[in-house]
Design a protein around this motif. Structure first.
Motif, PDB file in Angstrom:
ATOM      1  N   GLY A 208       0.811  -1.206   0.000  1.00  0.00           N
ATOM      2  CA  GLY A 208       0.000   0.000   0.000  1.00  0.00           C
ATOM      3  C   GLY A 208       0.841   1.251   0.000  1.00  0.00           C
ATOM      4  N   GLU A 209       0.351   2.270   0.692  1.00  0.00           N
ATOM      5  CA  GLU A 209       1.016   3.563   0.752  1.00  0.00           C
ATOM      6  C   GLU A 209       1.005   4.070   2.184  1.00  0.00           C
ATOM      7  OE1 GLU A 209      -1.456   5.761  -1.983  1.00  0.00           O
ATOM      8  OE2 GLU A 209      -0.054   5.364  -3.625  1.00  0.00           O
ATOM      9  N   ILE A 210       2.018   4.892   2.489  1.00  0.00           N
ATOM     10  CA  ILE A 210       2.113   5.487   3.822  1.00  0.00           C
ATOM     11  C   ILE A 210       2.442   6.967   3.701  1.00  0.00           C
ATOM     12  CG2 ILE A 210       2.846   3.336   4.933  1.00  0.00           C
ATOM     13  CD1 ILE A 210       5.703   4.561   5.005  1.00  0.00           C
ATOM     14  N   LYS A 211       2.235   7.666   4.801  1.00  0.00           N
ATOM     15  CA  LYS A 211       2.697   9.034   5.007  1.00  0.00           C
ATOM     16  C   LYS A 211       3.080   9.153   6.469  1.00  0.00           C
ATOM     17  CE  LYS A 211       1.276  12.475   2.071  1.00  0.00           C
ATOM     18  NZ  LYS A 211       0.406  13.572   1.663  1.00  0.00           N
ATOM     19  N   PHE A 212       3.922  10.115   6.755  1.00  0.00           N
ATOM     20  CA  PHE A 212       4.299  10.407   8.129  1.00  0.00           C
ATOM     21  C   PHE A 212       3.531  11.648   8.555  1.00  0.00           C
ATOM     22  CE2 PHE A 212       8.043   8.485   6.061  1.00  0.00           C
ATOM     23  CZ  PHE A 212       8.110   7.316   6.801  1.00  0.00           C
ATOM     24  N   ARG A 213       2.791  11.522   9.694  1.00  0.00           N
ATOM     25  CA  ARG A 213       1.952  12.631  10.160  1.00  0.00           C
ATOM     26  C   ARG A 213       2.414  13.088  11.533  1.00  0.00           C
ATOM     27  NH1 ARG A 213      -3.744  11.241  10.738  1.00  0.00           N
ATOM     28  NH2 ARG A 213      -3.001   9.279  11.573  1.00  0.00           N
ATOM     29  N   GLN A 214       2.385  14.388  11.726  1.00  0.00           N
ATOM     30  CA  GLN A 214       2.745  14.950  13.020  1.00  0.00           C
ATOM     31  C   GLN A 214       1.544  14.905  13.945  1.00  0.00           C
ATOM     32  OE1 GLN A 214       4.837  18.708  12.825  1.00  0.00           O
ATOM     33  NE2 GLN A 214       3.874  19.375  14.703  1.00  0.00           N
ATOM     34  N   ASN A 215       1.730  14.381  15.142  1.00  0.00           N
ATOM     35  CA  ASN A 215       0.699  14.350  16.186  1.00  0.00           C
ATOM     36  C   ASN A 215      -0.589  13.656  15.757  1.00  0.00           C
ATOM     37  OD1 ASN A 215       2.386  15.739  17.994  1.00  0.00           O
ATOM     38  ND2 ASN A 215       1.781  17.693  17.105  1.00  0.00           N
ATOM     39  N   ASP A 216      -0.478  12.614  14.928  1.00  0.00           N
ATOM     40  CA  ASP A 216      -1.633  11.828  14.494  1.00  0.00           C
ATOM     41  C   ASP A 216      -2.704  12.660  13.792  1.00  0.00           C
ATOM     42  OD1 ASP A 216      -0.417   9.611  15.661  1.00  0.00           O
ATOM     43  OD2 ASP A 216      -1.487   9.866  17.549  1.00  0.00           O
ATOM     44  N   ALA A 217      -2.306  13.785  13.210  1.00  0.00           N
ATOM     45  CA  ALA A 217      -3.244  14.662  12.513  1.00  0.00           C
ATOM     46  C   ALA A 217      -2.737  14.892  11.091  1.00  0.00           C
ATOM     47  CB  ALA A 217      -3.372  15.993  13.258  1.00  0.00           C
ATOM     48  N   TRP A 218      -3.564  15.514  10.282  1.00  0.00           N
ATOM     49  CA  TRP A 218      -3.187  15.775   8.890  1.00  0.00           C
ATOM     50  C   TRP A 218      -2.711  17.199   8.671  1.00  0.00           C
ATOM     51  CZ3 TRP A 218      -2.100  12.031   5.739  1.00  0.00           C
ATOM     52  CH2 TRP A 218      -2.667  10.778   5.969  1.00  0.00           C
ATOM     53  N   ASP A 219      -2.687  18.022   9.733  1.00  0.00           N
ATOM     54  CA  ASP A 219      -2.238  19.418   9.595  1.00  0.00           C
ATOM     55  C   ASP A 219      -0.824  19.487   9.032  1.00  0.00           C
ATOM     56  OD1 ASP A 219      -4.628  19.789  10.868  1.00  0.00           O
ATOM     57  OD2 ASP A 219      -3.777  20.605  12.698  1.00  0.00           O
ATOM     58  N   VAL A 220       0.059  18.642   9.545  1.00  0.00           N
ATOM     59  CA  VAL A 220       1.440  18.534   9.049  1.00  0.00           C
ATOM     60  C   VAL A 220       1.662  17.078   8.697  1.00  0.00           C
ATOM     61  CG1 VAL A 220       3.886  18.812   9.571  1.00  0.00           C
ATOM     62  CG2 VAL A 220       2.224  20.430  10.517  1.00  0.00           C
ATOM     63  N   ASN A 221       1.858  16.822   7.409  1.00  0.00           N
ATOM     64  CA  ASN A 221       2.119  15.446   6.988  1.00  0.00           C
ATOM     65  C   ASN A 221       3.247  15.461   5.966  1.00  0.00           C
ATOM     66  OD1 ASN A 221       0.821  15.079   4.078  1.00  0.00           O
ATOM     67  ND2 ASN A 221      -0.589  16.339   5.289  1.00  0.00           N
ATOM     68  N   TYR A 222       4.009  14.382   5.976  1.00  0.00           N
ATOM     69  CA  TYR A 222       5.194  14.283   5.134  1.00  0.00           C
ATOM     70  C   TYR A 222       5.052  13.138   4.145  1.00  0.00           C
ATOM     71  CZ  TYR A 222       7.307  17.198   8.745  1.00  0.00           C
ATOM     72  OH  TYR A 222       7.583  18.213   9.625  1.00  0.00           O
ATOM     73  N   GLY A 223       5.319  13.433   2.899  1.00  0.00           N
ATOM     74  CA  GLY A 223       5.371  12.435   1.844  1.00  0.00           C
ATOM     75  C   GLY A 223       6.695  12.579   1.113  1.00  0.00           C
ATOM     76  N   ASP A 224       6.778  11.984  -0.047  1.00  0.00           N
ATOM     77  CA  ASP A 224       8.018  12.018  -0.832  1.00  0.00           C
ATOM     78  C   ASP A 224       7.648  12.274  -2.295  1.00  0.00           C
ATOM     79  OD1 ASP A 224      10.436  11.662  -2.085  1.00  0.00           O
ATOM     80  OD2 ASP A 224      10.881   9.742  -1.147  1.00  0.00           O
ATOM     81  N   ALA A 225       7.717  13.523  -2.716  1.00  0.00           N
ATOM     82  CA  ALA A 225       7.283  13.910  -4.061  1.00  0.00           C
ATOM     83  C   ALA A 225       8.190  13.374  -5.160  1.00  0.00           C
ATOM     84  CB  ALA A 225       7.196  15.429  -4.168  1.00  0.00           C
ATOM     85  N   ASN A 226       9.471  13.169  -4.853  1.00  0.00           N
ATOM     86  CA  ASN A 226      10.430  12.810  -5.902  1.00  0.00           C
ATOM     87  C   ASN A 226      11.009  11.408  -5.770  1.00  0.00           C
ATOM     88  OD1 ASN A 226      10.273  15.412  -7.132  1.00  0.00           O
ATOM     89  ND2 ASN A 226      11.497  16.189  -5.426  1.00  0.00           N
ATOM     90  N   GLY A 227      10.587  10.643  -4.779  1.00  0.00           N
ATOM     91  CA  GLY A 227      11.132   9.305  -4.588  1.00  0.00           C
ATOM     92  C   GLY A 227      12.609   9.312  -4.215  1.00  0.00           C
ATOM     93  N   ASP A 228      13.052  10.382  -3.537  1.00  0.00           N
ATOM     94  CA  ASP A 228      14.466  10.537  -3.216  1.00  0.00           C
ATOM     95  C   ASP A 228      14.766  10.454  -1.718  1.00  0.00           C
ATOM     96  OD1 ASP A 228      13.268  12.885  -2.440  1.00  0.00           O
ATOM     97  OD2 ASP A 228      14.515  14.191  -3.685  1.00  0.00           O
ATOM     98  N   ASN A 229      13.811  10.007  -0.934  1.00  0.00           N
ATOM     99  CA  ASN A 229      13.933   9.873   0.519  1.00  0.00           C
ATOM    100  C   ASN A 229      14.056  11.213   1.241  1.00  0.00           C
ATOM    101  OD1 ASN A 229      14.776   7.176  -0.633  1.00  0.00           O
ATOM    102  ND2 ASN A 229      14.492   6.678   1.512  1.00  0.00           N
ATOM    103  N   VAL A 230      13.695  12.295   0.554  1.00  0.00           N
ATOM    104  CA  VAL A 230      13.607  13.603   1.185  1.00  0.00           C
ATOM    105  C   VAL A 230      12.132  13.853   1.470  1.00  0.00           C
ATOM    106  CG1 VAL A 230      13.950  16.091   0.891  1.00  0.00           C
ATOM    107  CG2 VAL A 230      15.671  14.484   0.034  1.00  0.00           C
ATOM    108  N   LEU A 231      11.831  14.219   2.706  1.00  0.00           N
ATOM    109  CA  LEU A 231      10.446  14.441   3.110  1.00  0.00           C
ATOM    110  C   LEU A 231       9.947  15.790   2.619  1.00  0.00           C
ATOM    111  CD1 LEU A 231      10.730  13.112   6.751  1.00  0.00           C
ATOM    112  CD2 LEU A 231       9.493  12.034   4.866  1.00  0.00           C
ATOM    113  N   ASP A 232       8.751  15.792   2.071  1.00  0.00           N
ATOM    114  CA  ASP A 232       8.108  17.011   1.605  1.00  0.00           C
ATOM    115  C   ASP A 232       6.943  17.324   2.527  1.00  0.00           C
ATOM    116  OD1 ASP A 232       9.619  17.317  -0.915  1.00  0.00           O
ATOM    117  OD2 ASP A 232       8.693  15.376  -1.346  1.00  0.00           O
ATOM    118  N   THR A 233       6.907  18.548   3.050  1.00  0.00           N
ATOM    119  CA  THR A 233       5.856  18.914   3.992  1.00  0.00           C
ATOM    120  C   THR A 233       4.602  19.424   3.326  1.00  0.00           C
ATOM    121  OG1 THR A 233       6.778  21.129   4.230  1.00  0.00           O
ATOM    122  CG2 THR A 233       7.478  19.476   5.832  1.00  0.00           C
ATOM    123  N   ASP A 234       4.689  19.824   2.087  1.00  0.00           N
ATOM    124  CA  ASP A 234       3.527  20.398   1.414  1.00  0.00           C
ATOM    125  C   ASP A 234       2.672  19.321   0.769  1.00  0.00           C
ATOM    126  OD1 ASP A 234       4.222  22.989   2.129  1.00  0.00           O
ATOM    127  OD2 ASP A 234       5.532  23.195   0.401  1.00  0.00           O
TER     128      ASP A 234
END
Length: 81
Positions: free
Chosen positions: A26-52
């Motif tokens: 499946g798919e995952i994202k990293f979320r701050q404080n179990d909320a979606w206000d701040v969530n991190y994905g990877d836009a470029n597949g380069d292991n750099v987290l994107d906050t937007d």
């Protein structure tokens, strides 16, 4: 799946880890404080987290160790092993 808490690595400033996490295909994202206000994905597949609301991170079934490295706030990174 359920929210899972990372632990702070007290030996490395800004580094968090989560070991032995079992995932299904499946798919995952990293979320701050179990909320979606701040969530991190990877836009470029380069292991750099994107906050937007970066792209979801595709995973295959398995057990992983994760590291989130915020020691460089301009370029936070993650690893999945």
């Amino acid at each position: 799946g359920p929210d899972t808490k990372f632990k702070l690595d007290y030996g490395q400033d800004g580094v968090w880890y989560l070991n032995n996490m079992t995932l299904i295909d499946g798919e995952i994202k990293f979320r701050q404080n179990d909320a979606w206000d701040v969530n991190y994905g990877d836009a470029n597949g380069d292991n750099v987290l994107d906050t937007d609301d970066g792209n979801n991170i595709t995973v295959t079934a398995g057990t992983y160790n994760f590291t989130l490295d915020f020691s460089n706030p301009d370029s936070p990174k993650y690893t999945m092993e």
